[in-house]
Every structure is written in C-alpha cells, then in structure tokens.
Enzyme design. Structure first.
Site, mmCIF file in Angstrom:
data_model
loop_
_atom_site.group_PDB
_atom_site.id
_atom_site.type_symbol
_atom_site.label_atom_id
_atom_site.label_comp_id
_atom_site.label_asym_id
_atom_site.label_seq_id
_atom_site.Cartn_x
_atom_site.Cartn_y
_atom_site.Cartn_z
ATOM 1 N N ASP A 1 35.988 41.288 44.045
ATOM 2 C CA ASP A 1 34.790 41.129 43.629
ATOM 3 C C ASP A 1 34.957 41.207 42.276
ATOM 4 O O ASP A 1 34.677 42.040 41.624
ATOM 5 C CB ASP A 1 33.801 42.088 44.113
ATOM 6 C CG ASP A 1 32.379 41.902 43.889
ATOM 7 O OD1 ASP A 1 31.956 41.043 42.894
ATOM 8 O OD2 ASP A 1 31.546 42.213 44.726
ATOM 9 N N HIS B 1 45.367 26.682 22.131
ATOM 10 C CA HIS B 1 44.532 25.929 22.970
ATOM 11 C C HIS B 1 44.692 24.526 23.172
ATOM 12 O O HIS B 1 44.661 23.788 24.094
ATOM 13 C CB HIS B 1 43.213 26.101 22.597
ATOM 14 C CG HIS B 1 42.373 27.366 23.570
ATOM 15 N ND1 HIS B 1 42.285 27.364 24.643
ATOM 16 C CD2 HIS B 1 41.810 28.377 22.949
ATOM 17 C CE1 HIS B 1 41.684 28.630 25.012
ATOM 18 N NE2 HIS B 1 41.323 29.202 23.850
ATOM 19 N N GLU C 1 40.515 28.208 33.076
ATOM 20 C CA GLU C 1 40.686 28.167 31.400
ATOM 21 C C GLU C 1 42.107 28.173 31.162
ATOM 22 O O GLU C 1 42.771 28.879 31.394
ATOM 23 C CB GLU C 1 39.949 29.562 30.807
ATOM 24 C CG GLU C 1 39.888 29.519 29.599
ATOM 25 C CD GLU C 1 38.935 30.511 28.815
ATOM 26 O OE1 GLU C 1 38.224 31.174 29.497
ATOM 27 O OE2 GLU C 1 38.907 30.561 27.544
ATOM 28 N N LYS D 1 35.319 39.712 26.390
ATOM 29 C CA LYS D 1 35.546 38.389 27.092
ATOM 30 C C LYS D 1 37.013 38.145 27.257
ATOM 31 O O LYS D 1 37.399 37.803 28.469
ATOM 32 C CB LYS D 1 34.648 37.513 26.514
ATOM 33 C CG LYS D 1 34.536 36.331 27.632
ATOM 34 C CD LYS D 1 35.548 35.158 27.386
ATOM 35 C CE LYS D 1 35.385 33.784 28.558
ATOM 36 N NZ LYS D 1 36.429 33.047 28.247
HETATM 37 P P1 NAD Z 1 34.938 46.705 53.950
HETATM 38 O O1 NAD Z 1 33.739 47.584 54.475
HETATM 39 O O2 NAD Z 1 35.108 45.351 54.338
HETATM 40 O O3 NAD Z 1 36.246 47.677 54.293
HETATM 41 C C1 NAD Z 1 36.450 48.978 53.862
HETATM 42 C C2 NAD Z 1 36.626 49.714 55.352
HETATM 43 O O4 NAD Z 1 37.801 49.297 55.828
HETATM 44 C C3 NAD Z 1 36.639 51.151 55.150
HETATM 45 O O5 NAD Z 1 35.199 51.471 55.043
HETATM 46 C C4 NAD Z 1 37.515 51.681 56.224
HETATM 47 O O6 NAD Z 1 36.715 51.702 57.395
HETATM 48 C C5 NAD Z 1 38.400 50.492 56.493
HETATM 49 N N1 NAD Z 1 39.882 50.654 56.130
HETATM 50 C C6 NAD Z 1 40.989 50.648 56.876
HETATM 51 N N2 NAD Z 1 42.430 50.712 56.227
HETATM 52 C C7 NAD Z 1 41.827 51.450 54.959
HETATM 53 C C8 NAD Z 1 42.466 52.015 53.670
HETATM 54 N N3 NAD Z 1 43.963 51.864 53.857
HETATM 55 N N4 NAD Z 1 41.855 52.309 52.695
HETATM 56 C C9 NAD Z 1 40.441 52.284 52.894
HETATM 57 N N5 NAD Z 1 39.703 51.948 53.762
HETATM 58 C C10 NAD Z 1 40.459 51.232 54.916
HETATM 59 O O7 NAD Z 1 34.856 46.608 52.428
HETATM 60 P P2 NAD Z 1 34.517 47.661 51.301
HETATM 61 O O8 NAD Z 1 35.641 47.869 50.327
HETATM 62 O O9 NAD Z 1 33.700 48.908 51.702
HETATM 63 O O10 NAD Z 1 33.365 46.564 50.331
HETATM 64 C C11 NAD Z 1 33.708 45.629 49.451
HETATM 65 C C12 NAD Z 1 32.987 44.545 49.749
HETATM 66 O O11 NAD Z 1 31.681 44.847 49.302
HETATM 67 C C13 NAD Z 1 33.242 43.128 48.891
HETATM 68 O O12 NAD Z 1 33.241 42.344 49.467
HETATM 69 C C14 NAD Z 1 32.061 43.306 47.844
HETATM 70 O O13 NAD Z 1 31.862 42.045 47.235
HETATM 71 C C15 NAD Z 1 31.036 43.957 48.537
HETATM 72 N N6 NAD Z 1 29.684 44.523 47.985
HETATM 73 C C16 NAD Z 1 29.829 44.867 46.757
HETATM 74 C C17 NAD Z 1 28.433 45.123 46.115
HETATM 75 C C18 NAD Z 1 28.830 45.688 44.784
HETATM 76 O O14 NAD Z 1 29.721 45.648 44.029
HETATM 77 N N7 NAD Z 1 27.362 46.123 44.242
HETATM 78 C C19 NAD Z 1 27.297 45.697 47.057
HETATM 79 C C20 NAD Z 1 27.572 45.297 48.382
HETATM 80 C C21 NAD Z 1 28.934 44.681 48.922
#
Ligand code: NAD
Length: 426
Positions: A279, A377, A85, A263
C-alpha cells in the site's frame, strides 16, 4: 432529454467489467480506439481487477524495471521497481554501484509492530479513563488475540497497550493504542479488526463512549534504518561531498526543500512498495508524518562526513509492508517481483525498500549538487517527448537524439524534427 453525461450510473457495480466499460463509453462518447485500449490493457487481468476494486473497467500498467548493484546486509539483491518516472531506476543503480566497495547498505529494524487507535470520549477525567484501561491489559490481550488466531500461530499478536490523553478543540480525549506484532502482514486489517472487537469492552469498563477504531499509519514502532558509506573518490571529491552536505542541511532546515528532497526518497521507496503489491499511500502517509515528528517537517535522511572524509548517509523511516495480505499474495506481478527479491520475511523486504530510498536520495543530491537534475533526465525525457508528439518505431530514437544534441527537450522542437524526418522519408 439532454445528452449531457450523468455520473449517476445506477447498478454499475452489478455489471460485468465489459458491460461497465460500454456504459461508461456511452456516457462519455468514448471513441472505439480508447475503448479497445482499455480492453487490451486489461487482457488476462480483468477478473483479478474486478475482485480487487469496485466498478473495475480496465487495468493500468506501470513499467517494472530492475535496480542493479544493490547489496543489503551483505546480500546482493536485484530490486524490481514499478514507476512511470524516467531516471529513477538508473539513479538507484548508479548510487548503489558507488557504495559497493564499502559493503553497500547495512540495516536494522524495530520489528513488525503496528498500532491501532481507539478514541474514547467522556467517561469523566480522561486520566482516570486511562488508568482504567491499563488495569485491563490481560483482558485486552485475550480479546485481541482471539480475533486473529492465525497471526498468533505464526508468532505475532497483541504485545502492549499505550493510552494517551490528547488535547483537542473539544477538550481532552483518551486515545488507546493497541500494539500488535503483525509478522509478515502489513497488518491494517488485522489491527483494525482487533480495535473494533475491543472498543465496546473499553466503553463498558471505562464508561466512555468509543468512536473511531483504526490503525495509525504513523507506524513509529515499525521503523527501519539503512546506512551506507560513499568514499570520496566515488562522489567526485571533497567539493562535491561538501556541496552534498550543504544540500542536505538546506533540506533539513527548509520544508519547501524538504518536500522535494523527501519526494526523491519516495521515488525509490514507493516504486518497490508498488512493485510488491503493498500500500503506497500507507507508506507515504507514515513517512511524511514521521518526518514531522519534531513538530517541523524535515529531511527523512541524515548525511554527515566520517573521520576519513567519506560521505555517510542514513535513512530511518516507518516501513509497514507485508508479504501476505492486501494485493501482495493475489497479484501475479507482485508475487513474481517478490520472487525476484528472494525475501523470506516482511522485515527483510522493508530493509531493502529503505536502502533503495537512501540510494535514490544519494543520487538526487549528487546530481543536484553537481550538474543539476535535468542532464540525467535528458535521455529518457527526450524519448517521452518524442512519444508525446506522435513518433513511432525508429522515429522515437531519431527525434530523441536530435533533441539531446540540441540540449533542449521541448515539445515544439520535437514536432518540427518529426515533421522534417517524415518529409525527408516521403
Ligand atoms: P490481511 O488481513 O489480508 O492479511 C493479514 C492476515 O494474514 C493476518 O491477520 C493473519 O491472519 C494472516 N497471516 C497468515 N500468515 C501470516 C504471517 N506469516 N504473518 C502475518 N499474518 C499472517 O492484510 P493486512 O496486512 O492485515 O492488511 C493489509 C491491507 O489493508 C492492505 O491492502 C491495505 O491497503 C489495507 N488497509 C490499509 C489501511 C491503512 O493503511 N490506513 C486501512 C484499511 C485497510
């Protein structure tokens, strides 16, 4: 046999991206130009795309621009924004410049705490089920932390449990929230895995049936606040300030206005969320749900005047973003954008994003309360319209500047101007 396309492309997921593209092109009679656009758009990136999503055939690129002038908690920071945008990035640069003299943006945060819900059905009196869950807090902690030892190692992990009884159309339900510090992760996968591991145990302990096990995007324990002060001389005087306050009061009172006001905030927020591989849908869902927490959809931001007459803006919203997990670590553009930001924690990133949202809101409200949104714009919009009518190379600027001079950015006029330029040159 009919030539009508079918959406039943059996085995598409087993093909390579190039084979998939051919299969789609055959079904849709896609021209060679469109096919080669899809191929070249994905050059060097198709393998990653194929790992990130299902049935990948190409990649769609979005411009990344830099927001300048931002000071967040005393640090100058250049902020990459991914958006299609026009005017969004310029608006942030302008708003951030106007509050540099007062120190820029000051933030605070509640820390990276997420919650997952487990839905419990039946099991007798839901308040009784609730108490039975609370009695098990130590076992719950052990189960959750065992799921993600790496998270515990980096200082995160289970923190608390909260149990609510929610009235629904089919009667009361017991909803268990497991509260987890997810450190530098957005945390969806982390808390979802914990909820799934815990659910059978909750059923066993309470006699209730567990059904849904999923995080809540209403991340109201992961809230970030940003505040900034715009001096009167930077706003354009008292009248503009008062008009901006009237604009805010309108947005806070009327959901029709609030939707567009918010928005505008999300124009800034989502652009940084996307640029860093986070996300956008999770952030947007959380933001709008949080804006409705009083039972009425309201402005996400607050605006007031301080005793010296300056305009003070603040923005408080959930900000569940990560530096690890999802696409943040694997997408090379996201990684590079994070390097530009120079952030060392997800919390620091979240504070910058909310500051950008506030800057965006200031700029939009100021434009609306003064010249209107279209003037700002005009320049980029005129170029977009020039491109739409087929201008190329130098023609784009020529068509755009004539449209601007006319003060009317219209496609029919752009076509006429382009035809005339081409006739003059032939
Ligand atoms: P992930 O599971 O890929 O990574 C997180 C993991 O990384 C942790 O659980 C931990 O084991 C590890 N880790 C290593 N170093 C870390 C640090 N310094 N701090 C924290 N963790 C560390 O990702 P996530 O963050 O659990 O999930 C994010 C993904 O889930 C996004 O892609 C999102 O789109 C997706 N998602 C979103 C929804 C929703 O928003 N409703 C639902 C399902 C999935």
């Amino acid at each position: 046999m009919s030539d009508a396309p079918t959406s039943r492309l059996e085995g598409l997921h087993k093909m390579t991206p190039a084979e998939r593209l051919q299969a789609v092109a055959r079904q849709t009679n896609l021209g060679n130009e469109a096919v080669s656009d899809l191929v070249s758009a994905a050059e060097g990136r198709i393998e990653l795309a194929d790992r990130l999503v299902e049935n990948a055939i190409s990649v769609m690129s979005i411009p990344v621009g830099i927001a300048t002038n931002m000071i967040v908690d005393g640090r100058d920071v250049l902020v990459p924004m991914a958006t299609e945008e026009s005017s969004v990035i310029a608006a942030v640069c302008n708003a951030a410049k106007r509050c540099r003299g007062t120190g820029g943006f000051v933030t605070s945060s509640s820390g990276p705490v997420m919650a997952a819900q487990v839905q419990l059905l039946g099991g007798g009196d839901p308040n009784n089920v609730r108490l039975k869950v609370y009695e098990r807090i130590n076992e719950i902690r052990a189960i959750c932390d065992e799921v993600d030892p790496l998270l515990v190692k980096v200082g995160g992990g289970f923190r608390d449990v909260d149990v609510r009884v929610v009235d629904t159309a089919e009667g009361p339900m017991t909803i268990v929230h497991i509260i987890v510090d997810t450190r530098d992760a957005m945390g969806a996968n982390a808390v979802n895995s914990m909820a799934e591991a815990l659910a059978p145990k909750l059923s066993e302990w309470t006699g209730a049936r567990s059904l849904l096990r999923i995080l809540t995007n209403l991340a109201d324990r992961r809230v970030v606040r940003a505040r900034a002060v715009w001096p009167l001389e930077e706003i354009g005087g008292q009248e503009v300030r008062d008009n901006m306050l009237s604009a805010y009061h309108f947005a806070d009172a009327d959901p029709y206005r609030a939707a567009t006001h918010n928005k505008g905030i999300m124009n800034g927020v989502s652009a940084v969320v996307l640029a860093t591989g986070n996300d956008t849908r999770a952030i947007e869902a959380g933001a709008h749900a949080f804006a409705s927490r009083d039972g009425r959809y309201r402005s996400m931001s607050r605006w007031e005047r301080d005793p010296a007459g300056n305009l003070v803006g603040s923005l408080e919203m959930p900000m569940a973003v990560g530096l690890v997990g999802g696409a943040t670590k694997v997408h090379p553009t996201a990684r590079a954008n994070l390097a530009v930001l120079g952030v060392s924690s997800a919390d620091e990133l979240a504070r910058i994003i909310v500051s950008i949202g506030l800057a965006q809101n200031f700029a939009a409200m100021r434009a609306l309360a003064t010249t209107g949104i279209q003037k700002g714009h005009m320049a980029l919009h005129a170029q977009n319209v020039a491109l739409v009518v087929g201008a190329v190379g130098d023609e784009v600027d020529k068509v755009a500047s004539e449209l601007k001079a006319l003060g009317k950015v219209r496609q029919d006029l752009a076509e006429e101007i382009l035809a005339r330029i081409r006739a003059d040159n032939s």
